[in-house]
Write a protein that holds these residues in place. Structure first.
Motif, PDB file in Angstrom:
ATOM      1  N   ARG A  53       0.817  -1.217   0.000  1.00 27.95           N
ATOM      2  CA  ARG A  53       0.000   0.000   0.000  1.00 27.95           C
ATOM      3  C   ARG A  53       0.851   1.267   0.000  1.00 27.95           C
ATOM      4  NH1 ARG A  53      -4.535  -0.464   4.576  1.00 27.95           N
ATOM      5  NH2 ARG A  53      -4.926   1.655   3.778  1.00 27.95           N
ATOM      6  N   ALA A  54       2.116   1.158   0.427  1.00 30.32           N
ATOM      7  CA  ALA A  54       2.950   2.365   0.538  1.00 30.32           C
ATOM      8  C   ALA A  54       3.117   3.097  -0.794  1.00 30.32           C
ATOM      9  CB  ALA A  54       4.312   1.999   1.124  1.00 30.32           C
ATOM     10  N   PRO A  55       3.549   2.434  -1.897  1.00 25.18           N
ATOM     11  CA  PRO A  55       3.676   3.167  -3.164  1.00 25.18           C
ATOM     12  C   PRO A  55       2.334   3.620  -3.725  1.00 25.18           C
ATOM     13  CG  PRO A  55       4.066   0.823  -3.508  1.00 25.18           C
ATOM     14  CD  PRO A  55       4.025   1.044  -2.026  1.00 25.18           C
ATOM     15  N   ILE A  56       1.257   2.876  -3.421  1.00 21.43           N
ATOM     16  CA  ILE A  56      -0.083   3.305  -3.837  1.00 21.43           C
ATOM     17  C   ILE A  56      -0.435   4.616  -3.158  1.00 21.43           C
ATOM     18  CG2 ILE A  56      -2.539   2.772  -3.699  1.00 21.43           C
ATOM     19  CD1 ILE A  56      -1.179   1.104  -5.792  1.00 21.43           C
ATOM     20  N   ARG A  57      -0.146   4.682  -1.859  1.00 23.17           N
ATOM     21  CA  ARG A  57      -0.442   5.901  -1.107  1.00 23.17           C
ATOM     22  C   ARG A  57       0.369   7.084  -1.658  1.00 23.17           C
ATOM     23  NH1 ARG A  57       0.740   4.012   3.456  1.00 23.17           N
ATOM     24  NH2 ARG A  57      -1.305   3.068   3.801  1.00 23.17           N
ATOM     25  N   GLU A  58       1.632   6.839  -1.997  1.00 29.13           N
ATOM     26  CA  GLU A  58       2.460   7.899  -2.575  1.00 29.13           C
ATOM     27  C   GLU A  58       1.919   8.345  -3.929  1.00 29.13           C
ATOM     28  OE1 GLU A  58       5.022   9.615  -1.226  1.00 29.13           O
ATOM     29  OE2 GLU A  58       4.368   8.540   0.574  1.00 29.13           O
ATOM     30  N   ALA A  59       1.443   7.380  -4.724  1.00 24.55           N
ATOM     31  CA  ALA A  59       0.874   7.712  -6.036  1.00 24.55           C
ATOM     32  C   ALA A  59      -0.369   8.578  -5.877  1.00 24.55           C
ATOM     33  CB  ALA A  59       0.529   6.429  -6.793  1.00 24.55           C
ATOM     34  N   LEU A  60      -1.200   8.234  -4.902  1.00 23.32           N
ATOM     35  CA  LEU A  60      -2.421   9.005  -4.681  1.00 23.32           C
ATOM     36  C   LEU A  60      -2.110  10.405  -4.143  1.00 23.32           C
ATOM     37  CD1 LEU A  60      -4.729   6.218  -3.220  1.00 23.32           C
ATOM     38  CD2 LEU A  60      -4.794   7.226  -5.501  1.00 23.32           C
ATOM     39  N   LYS A  61      -1.037  10.522  -3.389  1.00 22.95           N
ATOM     40  CA  LYS A  61      -0.620  11.848  -2.920  1.00 22.95           C
ATOM     41  C   LYS A  61      -0.176  12.716  -4.098  1.00 22.95           C
ATOM     42  CE  LYS A  61       0.846  10.543   1.763  1.00 22.95           C
ATOM     43  NZ  LYS A  61       2.005  10.401   2.697  1.00 22.95           N
ATOM     44  N   ILE A  62       0.509  12.098  -5.066  1.00 21.77           N
ATOM     45  CA  ILE A  62       0.909  12.825  -6.278  1.00 21.77           C
ATOM     46  C   ILE A  62      -0.331  13.318  -7.022  1.00 21.77           C
ATOM     47  CG2 ILE A  62       1.945  12.560  -8.574  1.00 21.77           C
ATOM     48  CD1 ILE A  62       3.919  10.558  -7.285  1.00 21.77           C
ATOM     49  N   LEU A  63      -1.307  12.429  -7.187  1.00 24.21           N
ATOM     50  CA  LEU A  63      -2.528  12.790  -7.904  1.00 24.21           C
ATOM     51  C   LEU A  63      -3.354  13.812  -7.124  1.00 24.21           C
ATOM     52  CD1 LEU A  63      -3.573   9.266  -9.230  1.00 24.21           C
ATOM     53  CD2 LEU A  63      -2.450  11.114 -10.497  1.00 24.21           C
ATOM     54  N   TYR A  64      -3.295  13.723  -5.809  1.00 24.87           N
ATOM     55  CA  TYR A  64      -3.997  14.706  -4.977  1.00 24.87           C
ATOM     56  C   TYR A  64      -3.381  16.100  -5.158  1.00 24.87           C
ATOM     57  CZ  TYR A  64      -5.502  17.224  -0.789  1.00 24.87           C
ATOM     58  OH  TYR A  64      -6.001  18.174   0.066  1.00 24.87           O
ATOM     59  N   ALA A  65      -2.051  16.148  -5.182  1.00 25.18           N
ATOM     60  CA  ALA A  65      -1.368  17.436  -5.369  1.00 25.18           C
ATOM     61  C   ALA A  65      -1.698  18.043  -6.732  1.00 25.18           C
ATOM     62  CB  ALA A  65       0.146  17.242  -5.240  1.00 25.18           C
ATOM     63  N   GLN A  66      -2.002  17.193  -7.709  1.00 20.50           N
ATOM     64  CA  GLN A  66      -2.330  17.671  -9.046  1.00 20.50           C
ATOM     65  C   GLN A  66      -3.827  17.921  -9.224  1.00 20.50           C
ATOM     66  OE1 GLN A  66      -0.620  14.631 -11.591  1.00 20.50           O
ATOM     67  NE2 GLN A  66       1.370  15.642 -11.596  1.00 20.50           N
ATOM     68  N   GLY A  67      -4.612  17.610  -8.205  1.00 19.46           N
ATOM     69  CA  GLY A  67      -6.050  17.857  -8.285  1.00 19.46           C
ATOM     70  C   GLY A  67      -6.823  16.783  -9.027  1.00 19.46           C
ATOM     71  N   ILE A  68      -6.210  15.632  -9.274  1.00 19.60           N
ATOM     72  CA  ILE A  68      -6.877  14.553 -10.005  1.00 19.60           C
ATOM     73  C   ILE A  68      -7.703  13.683  -9.057  1.00 19.60           C
ATOM     74  CG2 ILE A  68      -6.430  12.454 -11.354  1.00 19.60           C
ATOM     75  CD1 ILE A  68      -4.106  13.987 -12.652  1.00 19.60           C
ATOM     76  N   VAL A  69      -7.275  13.593  -7.804  1.00 22.33           N
ATOM     77  CA  VAL A  69      -8.111  12.971  -6.776  1.00 22.33           C
ATOM     78  C   VAL A  69      -8.272  13.962  -5.636  1.00 22.33           C
ATOM     79  CG1 VAL A  69      -7.373  10.629  -7.378  1.00 22.33           C
ATOM     80  CG2 VAL A  69      -6.176  11.879  -5.547  1.00 22.33           C
ATOM     81  N   THR A  70      -9.330  13.785  -4.862  1.00 21.98           N
ATOM     82  CA  THR A  70      -9.579  14.612  -3.689  1.00 21.98           C
ATOM     83  C   THR A  70      -9.410  13.746  -2.446  1.00 21.98           C
ATOM     84  OG1 THR A  70     -11.957  14.138  -3.730  1.00 21.98           O
ATOM     85  CG2 THR A  70     -11.192  16.066  -4.960  1.00 21.98           C
ATOM     86  N   SER A  71      -9.434  14.367  -1.294  1.00 22.10           N
ATOM     87  CA  SER A  71      -9.253  13.612  -0.058  1.00 22.10           C
ATOM     88  C   SER A  71     -10.035  14.247   1.076  1.00 22.10           C
ATOM     89  CB  SER A  71      -7.767  13.559   0.303  1.00 22.10           C
ATOM     90  OG  SER A  71      -7.564  12.891   1.528  1.00 22.10           O
ATOM     91  N   ASP A  72     -10.639  13.409   1.903  1.00 21.76           N
ATOM     92  CA  ASP A  72     -11.214  13.893   3.152  1.00 21.76           C
ATOM     93  C   ASP A  72     -11.020  12.813   4.225  1.00 21.76           C
ATOM     94  OD1 ASP A  72     -13.507  12.062   3.306  1.00 21.76           O
ATOM     95  OD2 ASP A  72     -14.343  13.204   1.642  1.00 21.76           O
ATOM     96  N   SER A  73     -11.212  13.192   5.446  1.00 22.51           N
ATOM     97  CA  SER A  73     -10.891  12.296   6.568  1.00 22.51           C
ATOM     98  C   SER A  73     -11.813  11.087   6.636  1.00 22.51           C
ATOM     99  CB  SER A  73     -10.975  13.069   7.890  1.00 22.51           C
ATOM    100  OG  SER A  73     -12.254  13.661   8.042  1.00 22.51           O
TER     101      SER A  73
END
Length: 233
Positions: A53-73
């Motif tokens: 899950r670690a590289p998946i989480r890093e990938a999603l953080k990259i996409l979050y920074a680019q606005g391609i995915v969103t995040s909430d608690s």
């Protein structure tokens, strides 16, 4: 510092696993495997990719920074919804960047490769995708066509900026409004643009013409669909 030590500091470019996975998630969004608003589950992606899950989480953080995915608690990461304002902003930036990159690529091709052979290879991939009716492969070849222009241009700053929106471009141009469902038409459309590029390589470069032709190339399908909708209305 002595000049002969320069090579010691030339570090080869490496694509991290997180970047590769970010590309895979963006492609999944583009082809509709992941849809706007859908929760992106780390455990499911990790299982499909055969990684932790670690590289998946890093990938999603990259996409979050680019606005391609969103995040909430509460829900974690979700696929972003590309509204019209976001799409317009990406298109505006893309057109500005690609005009500069196309200009510089043409000037480079004049000296190194007047036939711009790298474009032929991407169009060949489009033809193969059309023959097999593979929309995903056609989309990738389309993106490769424009990436080839970016990579040819000796303009590192514009290249970096274009790379930052490359995933946005792939997702937006997979939307029905911008997608040409006739894959043979995709080939014809790019051959026409390649012909224009050849003319610019051989003749006098006109930056204002570059901008207009590039805009027509990028927005052709969208404009055709808008015109068709207006005529029905």
């Amino acid at each position: 510092m002595k000049n002969n030590t320069t090579d010691l500091f030339r570090i080869p470019k490496r694509v991290t696993m997180a970047e590769t996975l970010a590309d895979a998630v963006a492609k999944a969004i583009a082809v509709g495997v992941l849809t706007p608003g859908e929760r992106v589950k780390e455990t499911v992606l990790a299982e499909r990719a055969g990684v932790s899950r670690a590289p998946i989480r890093e990938a999603l953080k990259i996409l979050y920074a680019q606005g391609i995915v969103t995040s909430d608690s509460n829900r974690g990461f979700c696929v972003a919804s590309f509204d019209e304002k976001t799409i317009e902003k990406v298109l505006e930036v893309r057109l500005a960047l690609e005009t500069v990159l196309l200009r510089d690529a043409i000037l480079h091709w004049r000296v190194t490769d007047p036939s711009a052979l790298i474009l032929d290879r991407t169009i060949l991939r489009m033809e193969e995708a059309a023959t097999s009716n593979d929309r995903s492969a056609s989309m990738e070849a389309d993106l490769s066509f424009h990436r080839a222009i970016s990579e040819t241009a000796p303009n590192n700053i514009a290249q970096i900026l274009w790379s930052a929106i490359e995933r946005h471009v792939m997702i937006i141009f997979s939307l029905q409004r911008y997608r040409d469902d006739d894959l043979d038409s995709v080939v014809t459309h790019h051959k026409k643009f390649r012909k224009f590029i050849h003319q610019q390589i051989a003749g006098e470069l006109q930056p204002e013409t570059l901008h207009k032709e590039l805009e027509d190339h990028i927005l052709q399908v969208s404009r055709m669909r808008s015109a068709a909708a207006e005529s029905k209305g």
